[in-house]
Design a protein around this motif. Sequence first.
Motif, PDB file in Angstrom:
ATOM      1  N   VAL A  15      -5.903 -14.629  -3.090  1.00 36.83           N
ATOM      2  CA  VAL A  15      -7.061 -14.671  -4.007  1.00 36.83           C
ATOM      3  C   VAL A  15      -7.250 -13.332  -4.553  1.00 36.83           C
ATOM      4  O   VAL A  15      -7.440 -12.324  -3.444  1.00 36.83           O
ATOM      5  CB  VAL A  15      -8.073 -15.406  -3.263  1.00 36.83           C
ATOM      6  N   GLY A  16      -7.414 -13.161  -5.862  1.00 33.94           N
ATOM      7  CA  GLY A  16      -8.405 -11.948  -6.424  1.00 33.94           C
ATOM      8  C   GLY A  16      -7.341 -11.158  -7.672  1.00 33.94           C
ATOM      9  O   GLY A  16      -6.502 -11.665  -8.089  1.00 33.94           O
ATOM     10  N   CYS A  17      -7.371  -9.997  -7.256  1.00 35.10           N
ATOM     11  CA  CYS A  17      -6.894  -8.974  -8.298  1.00 35.10           C
ATOM     12  C   CYS A  17      -5.514  -8.706  -8.132  1.00 35.10           C
ATOM     13  O   CYS A  17      -4.733  -9.098  -7.282  1.00 35.10           O
ATOM     14  CB  CYS A  17      -7.712  -7.624  -8.547  1.00 35.10           C
ATOM     15  N   GLN A  18      -4.922  -7.857  -9.027  1.00 36.97           N
ATOM     16  CA  GLN A  18      -3.499  -7.523  -8.969  1.00 36.97           C
ATOM     17  C   GLN A  18      -3.324  -6.608  -7.920  1.00 36.97           C
ATOM     18  O   GLN A  18      -2.102  -6.588  -7.034  1.00 36.97           O
ATOM     19  CB  GLN A  18      -3.303  -6.424 -10.350  1.00 36.97           C
ATOM     20  N   MET A  19      -4.250  -5.914  -7.133  1.00 32.98           N
ATOM     21  CA  MET A  19      -3.987  -5.392  -5.864  1.00 32.98           C
ATOM     22  C   MET A  19      -3.788  -6.211  -4.934  1.00 32.98           C
ATOM     23  O   MET A  19      -2.500  -5.787  -3.887  1.00 32.98           O
ATOM     24  CB  MET A  19      -5.214  -4.333  -5.549  1.00 32.98           C
ATOM     25  N   ASN A  20      -4.369  -7.597  -4.702  1.00 31.91           N
ATOM     26  CA  ASN A  20      -4.266  -8.374  -3.693  1.00 31.91           C
ATOM     27  C   ASN A  20      -2.472  -9.075  -4.164  1.00 31.91           C
ATOM     28  O   ASN A  20      -1.995  -9.362  -2.848  1.00 31.91           O
ATOM     29  CB  ASN A  20      -5.015  -9.472  -3.739  1.00 31.91           C
ATOM     30  N   VAL A  21      -2.225  -9.207  -5.141  1.00 31.47           N
ATOM     31  CA  VAL A  21      -0.967  -9.743  -5.580  1.00 31.47           C
ATOM     32  C   VAL A  21       0.119  -8.828  -5.309  1.00 31.47           C
ATOM     33  O   VAL A  21       1.177  -9.242  -4.479  1.00 31.47           O
ATOM     34  CB  VAL A  21      -0.768 -10.176  -7.030  1.00 31.47           C
ATOM     35  N   LEU A  22      -0.093  -7.513  -5.377  1.00 28.31           N
ATOM     36  CA  LEU A  22       0.917  -6.603  -4.760  1.00 28.31           C
ATOM     37  C   LEU A  22       0.708  -6.589  -3.537  1.00 28.31           C
ATOM     38  O   LEU A  22       2.058  -6.542  -2.635  1.00 28.31           O
ATOM     39  CB  LEU A  22       0.616  -5.260  -5.660  1.00 28.31           C
ATOM     40  N   ASP A  23      -0.359  -6.430  -2.684  1.00 22.99           N
ATOM     41  CA  ASP A  23      -0.314  -6.479  -1.220  1.00 22.99           C
ATOM     42  C   ASP A  23       0.381  -7.692  -0.589  1.00 22.99           C
ATOM     43  O   ASP A  23       1.200  -7.454   0.127  1.00 22.99           O
ATOM     44  CB  ASP A  23      -1.724  -6.421  -0.706  1.00 22.99           C
ATOM     45  N   SER A  24       0.137  -8.921  -1.179  1.00 23.06           N
ATOM     46  CA  SER A  24       0.934  -9.826  -0.559  1.00 23.06           C
ATOM     47  C   SER A  24       2.302  -9.911  -0.854  1.00 23.06           C
ATOM     48  O   SER A  24       3.122 -10.251   0.059  1.00 23.06           O
ATOM     49  CB  SER A  24       0.370 -11.248  -1.519  1.00 23.06           C
ATOM     50  N   GLU A  25       2.743  -9.224  -1.834  1.00 24.28           N
ATOM     51  CA  GLU A  25       4.369  -9.308  -2.242  1.00 24.28           C
ATOM     52  C   GLU A  25       4.801  -8.037  -1.028  1.00 24.28           C
ATOM     53  O   GLU A  25       5.976  -8.386  -0.330  1.00 24.28           O
ATOM     54  CB  GLU A  25       4.579  -8.423  -3.492  1.00 24.28           C
ATOM     55  N   LEU A  26       4.104  -7.286  -0.715  1.00 21.84           N
ATOM     56  CA  LEU A  26       4.470  -6.348   0.419  1.00 21.84           C
ATOM     57  C   LEU A  26       4.510  -6.948   1.824  1.00 21.84           C
ATOM     58  O   LEU A  26       5.312  -6.552   2.554  1.00 21.84           O
ATOM     59  CB  LEU A  26       3.672  -4.976   0.481  1.00 21.84           C
ATOM     60  N   ARG A 160       7.840 -11.953  -6.276  1.00 16.05           N
ATOM     61  CA  ARG A 160       7.450 -11.798  -7.330  1.00 16.05           C
ATOM     62  C   ARG A 160       7.172 -12.997  -8.532  1.00 16.05           C
ATOM     63  O   ARG A 160       8.264 -13.568  -8.498  1.00 16.05           O
ATOM     64  CB  ARG A 160       7.787 -10.366  -8.321  1.00 16.05           C
ATOM     65  N   PRO A 161       6.200 -12.992  -8.879  1.00 18.94           N
ATOM     66  CA  PRO A 161       6.168 -14.235  -9.991  1.00 18.94           C
ATOM     67  C   PRO A 161       7.179 -14.319 -11.008  1.00 18.94           C
ATOM     68  O   PRO A 161       7.617 -15.396 -11.467  1.00 18.94           O
ATOM     69  CB  PRO A 161       4.580 -14.333 -10.475  1.00 18.94           C
ATOM     70  N   ASN A 162       7.473 -13.155 -11.388  1.00 16.95           N
ATOM     71  CA  ASN A 162       8.550 -12.980 -12.247  1.00 16.95           C
ATOM     72  C   ASN A 162       9.620 -11.878 -11.933  1.00 16.95           C
ATOM     73  O   ASN A 162       9.018 -10.682 -11.532  1.00 16.95           O
ATOM     74  CB  ASN A 162       8.079 -12.715 -13.590  1.00 16.95           C
ATOM     75  N   ALA A 163      10.763 -12.082 -11.745  1.00 16.70           N
ATOM     76  CA  ALA A 163      11.728 -11.126 -11.355  1.00 16.70           C
ATOM     77  C   ALA A 163      11.781  -9.815 -12.199  1.00 16.70           C
ATOM     78  O   ALA A 163      12.255  -8.663 -11.695  1.00 16.70           O
ATOM     79  CB  ALA A 163      13.032 -11.795 -11.181  1.00 16.70           C
ATOM     80  N   PHE A 164      11.201  -9.849 -13.288  1.00 14.86           N
ATOM     81  CA  PHE A 164      11.488  -8.749 -14.558  1.00 14.86           C
ATOM     82  C   PHE A 164      10.233  -7.834 -14.667  1.00 14.86           C
ATOM     83  O   PHE A 164      10.261  -7.141 -15.415  1.00 14.86           O
ATOM     84  CB  PHE A 164      11.967  -9.535 -15.867  1.00 14.86           C
ATOM     85  N   GLN A 165       9.179  -8.443 -13.872  1.00  7.76           N
ATOM     86  CA  GLN A 165       7.878  -7.629 -13.782  1.00  7.76           C
ATOM     87  C   GLN A 165       7.451  -7.269 -12.550  1.00  7.76           C
ATOM     88  O   GLN A 165       7.796  -8.267 -11.735  1.00  7.76           O
ATOM     89  CB  GLN A 165       6.868  -8.630 -14.535  1.00  7.76           C
ATOM     90  N   ALA A 166       6.668  -6.208 -12.270  1.00  9.84           N
ATOM     91  CA  ALA A 166       6.135  -5.728 -10.975  1.00  9.84           C
ATOM     92  C   ALA A 166       4.998  -4.978 -11.103  1.00  9.84           C
ATOM     93  O   ALA A 166       5.005  -3.954 -12.209  1.00  9.84           O
ATOM     94  CB  ALA A 166       7.395  -5.324 -10.286  1.00  9.84           C
ATOM     95  N   TYR A 167       4.029  -4.895 -10.265  1.00  8.62           N
ATOM     96  CA  TYR A 167       3.146  -3.872 -10.113  1.00  8.62           C
ATOM     97  C   TYR A 167       3.609  -2.946  -9.237  1.00  8.62           C
ATOM     98  O   TYR A 167       4.300  -3.014  -8.231  1.00  8.62           O
ATOM     99  CB  TYR A 167       1.935  -4.593  -9.391  1.00  8.62           C
ATOM    100  N   VAL A 168       2.966  -1.768  -9.485  1.00 11.64           N
ATOM    101  CA  VAL A 168       3.367  -0.367  -8.623  1.00 11.64           C
ATOM    102  C   VAL A 168       1.845   0.235  -8.533  1.00 11.64           C
ATOM    103  O   VAL A 168       1.233   0.470  -9.439  1.00 11.64           O
ATOM    104  CB  VAL A 168       4.281   0.546  -9.507  1.00 11.64           C
ATOM    105  N   ARG A 169       1.340   0.509  -7.361  1.00 17.62           N
ATOM    106  CA  ARG A 169       0.186   1.063  -7.011  1.00 17.62           C
ATOM    107  C   ARG A 169       0.201   2.682  -7.265  1.00 17.62           C
ATOM    108  O   ARG A 169       1.236   3.322  -6.801  1.00 17.62           O
ATOM    109  CB  ARG A 169      -0.207   1.043  -5.395  1.00 17.62           C
ATOM    110  N   THR A 170      -0.760   3.024  -7.980  1.00 21.01           N
ATOM    111  CA  THR A 170      -1.073   4.631  -8.059  1.00 21.01           C
ATOM    112  C   THR A 170      -1.762   5.003  -7.129  1.00 21.01           C
ATOM    113  O   THR A 170      -1.631   6.457  -6.853  1.00 21.01           O
ATOM    114  CB  THR A 170      -1.531   4.865  -9.604  1.00 21.01           C
TER     115      THR A 170
END
Length: 420
Positions: A15-26, A160-170
């Motif tokens: 649930v929540g923002c892009q940060m959470n989506v990225l955290d879940s992937e990790l 990842r929801p799409n293999a061609f797209q990814a979030y990267v934390r700065t």
Amino acid sequence: MIKKVMTKKFYIETVGCQMNVLDSELVVGSLRRIGYEIAYEIRDADLILFNTCSVRQHAEDKIYSALGRLTGHKRRFPHKIVGVLGCMAQKDQEIIRRRAPHVDIICGPGQLGELPELIAQVEATGEHQMAVSLGRREGSKPEVTHSFESYDPLREPSMRPNAFQAYVRTQFGCDKFCTYCIVPSVRGPEQSRPPEHILAEVRQLAEQGCKEITLVGQTVNSYRFEHGDGRTTRLSDVLGQIHDVPGIRRVKFITNFPRDMSDDLLDAMRDLSHVSKYLHVPAQHGCNDVLKRMKRLYTVEFYRDMLARSRERVPGIAVSSDFIVGFCGETDEEFARCCDLVRESTFKNSFIFKYSARPGTKADDLYPDDVLEEIKKRRNNDLLAIQNAESLKDHRRLIGETVEILVEGPSKTALKEGSK
């Protein structure tokens, strides 16, 4: 006779923002490396995780409701492990224990790297495990910062929801302390990642076939990494490095803070062909009195100037924004000024939210949540209607043009219509 070893499975809801989506992937990547496989239904999982958000009450209510529904399931299958991760885990801690005593693991966003060990401890001892960071007032800034550990394991493309797209934390955390926002408390002090770590991660993603990178940070354009030898790396420098990574076709960055919109960043957007000409810059309101109560650190006039400067330096740029309606004490006149800003700014899109009081924030301490819910709903719908009209104008300008797109998959609308 060979005994077959059953593979353990996990289920994770985010649930929540892009940060959470990225955290879940990790998190998924770390669990797969210790032998877990993903389950798509709770009933099939040995490990049930909820990666949570505390920005709005609705997000928390959704998690507590899900935990409540698990009570009977956990009673029937006591060996199953239930965990609450992320911002709600950091903020609520003992409240979760009280409201959902069947939760085995409470793990804050700064401790996600410890999750495999926490799982092992529950399996070995049967005892509840909790790992959270220090509160902002529970130590010096270096101590609190250190308690929010960087968590950057290898990426897991299958999750990842799409293999061609990814979030990267700065960066991690936030130091802006807007009065309505819980993020500085639950994600800790602002910390910029070393640029070489970001670049190495982007290269790894490109090797996995990723075409589009979105750099994410609570205020991503605040990124500054001090190397300790007099050198400073800014977000514009990071964009320049990523731009040259073979295979990367498109780079975005979100979310931006108006006061930190520097000319060097805008120039990088203009000059680097792979950087999308798109900015998400939340205004949050169109009235100076409300912005002051929100402690947004800028005026409406400053925001207008920032917007004009962005469009001047980056021709054709698309800009989107966020707005909160029904903030403490918001009058009809203040709301009308907010509507005026949306009308005049020609945003490509705006995300509009009703104010939700957050315990632990300054707004909750200083101001009564005194705008009636029915008024919040009406103002939300009125502002959304204004934005929708502006978005339609923007969309119509593209009629007859040919543009390059990245296909993400079937539209949700098409899938729903196809299932009828």
